[in-house]
Design a protein around this motif. Structure first.
Motif, PDB file in Angstrom:
ATOM      1  N   ALA A  77       0.921  -1.299   0.086  1.00  0.00           N
ATOM      2  CA  ALA A  77       0.048   0.090  -0.041  1.00  0.00           C
ATOM      3  C   ALA A  77       0.697   1.253   0.054  1.00  0.00           C
ATOM      4  O   ALA A  77       0.724   2.005  -0.768  1.00  0.00           O
ATOM      5  CB  ALA A  77      -0.882  -0.004   1.170  1.00  0.00           C
ATOM      6  N   GLY A  78       1.925   1.413   0.709  1.00  0.00           N
ATOM      7  CA  GLY A  78       2.909   2.283   0.972  1.00  0.00           C
ATOM      8  C   GLY A  78       3.574   2.894  -0.291  1.00  0.00           C
ATOM      9  O   GLY A  78       3.509   4.113  -0.645  1.00  0.00           O
ATOM     10  N   ARG A  79       3.946   1.880  -1.367  1.00  0.00           N
ATOM     11  CA  ARG A  79       4.538   2.131  -2.305  1.00  0.00           C
ATOM     12  C   ARG A  79       3.654   2.638  -3.444  1.00  0.00           C
ATOM     13  O   ARG A  79       3.993   3.201  -4.406  1.00  0.00           O
ATOM     14  CB  ARG A  79       5.271   1.218  -2.962  1.00  0.00           C
ATOM     15  N   GLY A  80       2.418   2.255  -3.068  1.00  0.00           N
ATOM     16  CA  GLY A  80       1.208   3.250  -3.761  1.00  0.00           C
ATOM     17  C   GLY A  80       0.934   3.320  -5.203  1.00  0.00           C
ATOM     18  O   GLY A  80       0.162   3.743  -5.790  1.00  0.00           O
ATOM     19  N   ARG A  81       2.195   2.507  -6.291  1.00  0.00           N
ATOM     20  CA  ARG A  81       1.432   2.547  -7.551  1.00  0.00           C
ATOM     21  C   ARG A  81       0.433   2.063  -7.989  1.00  0.00           C
ATOM     22  O   ARG A  81      -0.349   2.264  -8.997  1.00  0.00           O
ATOM     23  CB  ARG A  81       2.936   1.799  -8.340  1.00  0.00           C
ATOM     24  N   ILE A  82      -0.234   0.861  -6.869  1.00  0.00           N
ATOM     25  CA  ILE A  82      -1.416   0.333  -7.205  1.00  0.00           C
ATOM     26  C   ILE A  82      -2.673   1.082  -7.399  1.00  0.00           C
ATOM     27  O   ILE A  82      -3.718   0.855  -8.100  1.00  0.00           O
ATOM     28  CB  ILE A  82      -1.679  -0.675  -6.022  1.00  0.00           C
ATOM     29  N   GLY A  83      -2.652   2.411  -6.768  1.00  0.00           N
ATOM     30  CA  GLY A  83      -3.603   3.258  -7.118  1.00  0.00           C
ATOM     31  C   GLY A  83      -4.274   3.654  -8.141  1.00  0.00           C
ATOM     32  O   GLY A  83      -5.241   3.474  -8.685  1.00  0.00           O
ATOM     33  N   VAL A  84      -2.879   4.108  -9.097  1.00  0.00           N
ATOM     34  CA  VAL A  84      -3.114   4.595 -10.389  1.00  0.00           C
ATOM     35  C   VAL A  84      -3.627   3.270 -11.354  1.00  0.00           C
ATOM     36  O   VAL A  84      -4.255   3.413 -12.304  1.00  0.00           O
ATOM     37  CB  VAL A  84      -1.899   5.421 -10.873  1.00  0.00           C
ATOM     38  N   THR A  85      -2.914   2.217 -11.090  1.00  0.00           N
ATOM     39  CA  THR A  85      -3.074   1.008 -11.843  1.00  0.00           C
ATOM     40  C   THR A  85      -4.584   0.631 -11.702  1.00  0.00           C
ATOM     41  O   THR A  85      -5.230   0.213 -12.758  1.00  0.00           O
ATOM     42  CB  THR A  85      -2.058  -0.063 -11.246  1.00  0.00           C
ATOM     43  N   ILE A  86      -4.961   0.762 -10.431  1.00  0.00           N
ATOM     44  CA  ILE A  86      -6.768   0.525 -10.405  1.00  0.00           C
ATOM     45  C   ILE A  86      -7.337   1.175 -11.246  1.00  0.00           C
ATOM     46  O   ILE A  86      -8.359   0.862 -11.947  1.00  0.00           O
ATOM     47  CB  ILE A  86      -6.959   0.502  -8.804  1.00  0.00           C
ATOM     48  N   PHE A  87      -6.940   2.550 -11.215  1.00  0.00           N
ATOM     49  CA  PHE A  87      -7.994   3.456 -12.139  1.00  0.00           C
ATOM     50  C   PHE A  87      -7.873   2.976 -13.583  1.00  0.00           C
ATOM     51  O   PHE A  87      -8.920   3.168 -14.419  1.00  0.00           O
ATOM     52  CB  PHE A  87      -7.411   4.948 -11.788  1.00  0.00           C
ATOM     53  N   ALA A  88      -6.433   2.698 -13.607  1.00  0.00           N
ATOM     54  CA  ALA A  88      -6.554   2.066 -15.160  1.00  0.00           C
ATOM     55  C   ALA A  88      -7.151   1.097 -15.613  1.00  0.00           C
ATOM     56  O   ALA A  88      -7.918   0.896 -16.731  1.00  0.00           O
ATOM     57  CB  ALA A  88      -4.934   1.947 -15.644  1.00  0.00           C
ATOM     58  N   PHE A  89      -7.597   0.112 -14.924  1.00  0.00           N
ATOM     59  CA  PHE A  89      -8.249  -1.165 -15.091  1.00  0.00           C
ATOM     60  C   PHE A  89      -9.719  -0.999 -14.797  1.00  0.00           C
ATOM     61  O   PHE A  89     -10.243  -1.250 -15.876  1.00  0.00           O
ATOM     62  CB  PHE A  89      -7.998  -2.031 -13.874  1.00  0.00           C
ATOM     63  N   VAL A  90     -10.100   0.152 -13.982  1.00  0.00           N
ATOM     64  CA  VAL A  90     -11.424   0.367 -13.945  1.00  0.00           C
ATOM     65  C   VAL A  90     -11.893   1.168 -15.083  1.00  0.00           C
ATOM     66  O   VAL A  90     -12.908   0.859 -15.691  1.00  0.00           O
ATOM     67  CB  VAL A  90     -11.806   1.179 -12.616  1.00  0.00           C
ATOM     68  N   THR A  91     -11.027   2.153 -15.661  1.00  0.00           N
ATOM     69  CA  THR A  91     -11.321   2.579 -16.939  1.00  0.00           C
ATOM     70  C   THR A  91     -11.672   1.615 -18.042  1.00  0.00           C
ATOM     71  O   THR A  91     -12.745   1.674 -18.840  1.00  0.00           O
ATOM     72  CB  THR A  91     -10.271   3.591 -17.257  1.00  0.00           C
ATOM     73  N   GLY A  92     -10.940   0.729 -18.360  1.00  0.00           N
ATOM     74  CA  GLY A  92     -11.140  -0.454 -19.253  1.00  0.00           C
ATOM     75  C   GLY A  92     -12.448  -1.157 -18.978  1.00  0.00           C
ATOM     76  O   GLY A  92     -13.213  -1.143 -19.873  1.00  0.00           O
ATOM     77  N   TYR A  93     -12.563  -1.301 -17.807  1.00  0.00           N
ATOM     78  CA  TYR A  93     -13.898  -2.318 -17.431  1.00  0.00           C
ATOM     79  C   TYR A  93     -15.187  -1.402 -17.764  1.00  0.00           C
ATOM     80  O   TYR A  93     -16.199  -2.015 -18.317  1.00  0.00           O
ATOM     81  CB  TYR A  93     -13.806  -2.568 -15.998  1.00  0.00           C
TER      82      TYR A  93
END
Length: 437
Positions: free
Chosen positions: A58-74
């Motif tokens: 969680a702290g390294r945090g790149r996952i947040g933007v990556t989730i937004f990318a996935f959700v956009t496609g979905y």
């Protein structure tokens, strides 16, 4: 109820809410505890607890933007795919066209409004304390006052434009993602037009092929995860998916646990100095064998990790139910507002609560040059004391933004669409084939 039913896709909104929280956590770490982005506290030195794999995810945090990318496609793909499967391609084409036209203003208007907020704060001198802080990452985010009205107006317009042409915005650095998300959306819209008349299994294969293409071309986040979102949307509305999960309940849970474990482990790849820890060296050596030449290891690691985690969520409906909780759905509804506003609160109210509201005069350094006198960080104890009210203020601002600003932007977009769209009240000739030639 079928897995593709509307009541079962709320988990995506919950995931979006979780993503916004992870972005906030990451920026807190960047401000006050930067070493978390290293593999350990130094070469041949031990790891801190929040640098361990899993704990650092969680702290390294790149996952947040990556989730937004996935959700956009979905989100871009779900409705057209349902219409394709119903044999209603014309309605799907209409839906895609309307979404494509609306996409840019729906992103641009709130982002521009947030830039105006940051611009006003800058011109009022609200970032002065920030500029004098001893936190060099934060101090670098303090946009200087322009000072003249015409110059300030020009700078505002230029920064809004830069968001969409250069992936830069000096008033709000977080907006670098806006152009990436917009381009991802349009790639997916074009893809959906191209595969409209394919059988579902070949649409899924095409989405996987596009993921492979993005992999080879080293697009580690946006398009890669966007097309994975398309693939997952297709899988979710596949009738056999729910039947398979129900028939293999135990196996799906065991597989999901393994996928979640590996996904969190891979997604914990450090941003800097992977060579300082044995686990990250081993992970790096493995990824070097499967990734294209000269890849962005941290981003690829996060993308791989998220695909495994989302796959685990898909095959365990209980995880979808957890993500559909009213609290995560609330966070999901306010995620865009939080993303746009949180750094402005951090750069003003939180900075003032830590460093005070006055600055010290500049001083001469050893070379006789005038230099900023830095304000001293009071320590983590006071940071934690002030964190709760600052976060409450952030989410309060996001609540009112979503209550007033977002609906206003939506009304502006609707008026624009009414002005520019083709009048379909009269009988029109179809310009798209009703079936493949």
């Amino acid at each position: 109820m079928a897995i593709g039913a509307e009541t079962n896709v709320k988990w995506v909104d919950g995931l979006r809410g979780l993503a916004s929280v992870l972005v906030v956590i990451t920026h807190i770490y960047r401000q006050f505890d930067d070493p978390v982005f290293d593999a350990s506290m130094g070469e041949n030195r031990p790891m801190r607890w929040d640098q361990w794999p899993f704990m650092s995810f969680a702290g390294r945090g790149r996952i947040g933007v990556t989730i937004f990318a996935f959700v956009t496609g979905y989100v871009c793909a779900l409705k057209p795919i349902k219409l394709f499967r119903a044999g209603n391609q014309e309605a799907a084409f209409t839906s895609i066209s309307k979404s494509a036209v609306r996409r840019f203003p729906r992103l641009m208007l709130p982002a521009a409004a947030a830039t105006v907020v940051a611009w006003v704060l800058a011109e009022l001198g609200m970032y002065t304390v920030l500029k004098h802080s001893d936190n060099y990452w934060l101090a670098g985010l303090a946009h200087e006052r322009v000072g003249t009205f015409t110059g300030a107006i020009y700078e505002l317009g230029w920064q809004i434009c830069k968001t969409w042409v250069r992936r830069e915005n000096n008033y709000d650095n977080n907006q670098w993602t806006m152009l990436e998300l917009l381009q991802e959306s349009y790639k997916i819209y074009i893809f959906l037009f191209a595969v409209a008349y394919l059988k579902p299994k070949w649409r899924m294969a095409s989405a996987l092929l596009m993921m492979l293409y993005e992999w080879v071309t080293k697009e580690a986040v946006f398009e890669l995860l966007g097309f994975y979102g398309v693939f997952i949307a297709e899988v979710q509305v596949q009738p056999s998916t729910a039947a398979f999960i129900e028939a293999h309940h135990l196996a799906c849970h065991l597989i999901a646990a393994a996928l979640m474990f590996v996904g969190l482990y891979v997604g914990s790849y450090p941003e800097r100095h992977w060579e300082w820890a044995e686990w990250s060296r081993n992970l790096h050596d493995f990824e070097a064998k499967i990734l294209p030449d000269d890849p962005d290891f941290p981003r690829f690691s996060t993308g791989i990790g998220l695909t495994l985690i989302v796959t685990a969520i898909i095959i365990v409906p209980r995880l979808q139910k957890l993500l559909s909780s009213k609290y995560l759905l609330w966070l999901g509804r306010h995620s865009f507002a939080v993303y746009l506003l949180h750094m402005q609160v951090f750069k003003t109210v939180w900075t003032w609560s830590l460093y005070g509201i006055s600055i010290k005069p500049d001083h001469l350094n050893d070379k006789g040059e005038l230099e900023i006198t830095r304000l001293v960080y009071p320590g983590h104890t006071w940071m934690f004391v002030t964190m709760v009210p600052v976060l409450l203020l952030t989410y309060t601002c996001a609540y009112y933004w979503a209550l007033y600003v977002d609906p206003y932007c939506e009304r502006l977009v609707n008026k624009l669409m009414e002005y520019v769209k083709l009048d379909t009240s009269k009988e029109q000739t179809s310009y798209l084939p009703l079936r493949p030639a």
